[in-house]
Design a protein around this motif. Structure first.
Motif: not given
Length: 223
Positions: A193-213
């Protein structure tokens, strides 16, 4: 142009989406039928006791299902692009390559989010019909990281699929597996519960990795 991209992605993934939807419906229906079976045979009091005293959720079989569907969504969407050399042609269209990849990822996230949201709401409403609102919310909050893991799995699998070299793909797989492990470190209800906001932000940031590939693909990186 975005409509054309979405239509192209829909053509590639429509059978997968049908299969994923049926799988989610069957598995969730099984869990909810088991819930009502307990009520029918042992009474609602036993259900309440199990949820309050034993932290029983009754939806545990769904724990890894969003993860699986997220991985498969990326595989069905991006593996044909690489195997059939479609990506090279796609990136030569009169449309910014970065925006092209973002639109493709946006399509995947939209359809996965709709599938997950519908499933999550179904679970919440089904529990709300037989238990108190607090217990229904308890189940929904516990399950929320599972669906977030599905989104993360989609982004990470897309990153791996779009990577042009096998050596880097293996490294990306290890990194992705380590990140996904974060969503399943604790089996305790509402542990995240306390980490959901941080996990959500990190998850959305993962979309940038495809641009690197894709950048590595455009610069001609190869084994």
């Amino acid at each position: 142009m975005r409509k054309a991209i979405f239509y192209k992605e829909w053509i590639k993934t429509r059978w997968y989406l049908l299969a994923a939807t049926l799988l989610m419906v069957v598995m969730t229906g099984y869990c909810l039928l088991n819930l009502h079976r307990i009520i029918a045979f042992r009474g609602p009091v036993h259900l309440w006791e199990a949820m309050l005293e034993l932290d029983a959720l009754f939806v545990d079989p769904l724990r890894y299902l969003p993860l699986l569907t997220g991985l498969l969504a990326a595989v069905f969407q991006f593996v044909p692009e690489m195997q059939q050399s479609r990506l090279k042609l796609t990136l030569h269209l009169p449309y910014p390559s970065g925006r092209m990849i973002v639109d493709m990822l946006l399509y995947g996230i939209v359809v996965q989010s709709v599938l997950y949201a519908a499933n999550w709401v179904w679970i919440g409403l089904s529990f709300r019909a037989v238990v108190a609102r607090e217990l229904s919310l308890h189940v929904c909050l516990t399950a929320l990281p599972w669906y977030l893991a599905g989104i993360a799995a989609y982004f990470l699998a897309a990153w791996v699929c779009l990577e042009p070299t096998w050596k880097r793909r293996l490294l990306d797989l290890l990194v992705g597996a380590g990140f996904l492990r974060l969503f399943f470190l604790s089996p305790d209800p509402e542990a995240y519960n306390r980490f959901l906001p941080l996990l959500t932000l990190l998850t959305l940031a993962l979309g940038l990795l495809s641009l690197l590939s894709v950048h590595r693909f455009k610069t001609g990186e190869q084994d």
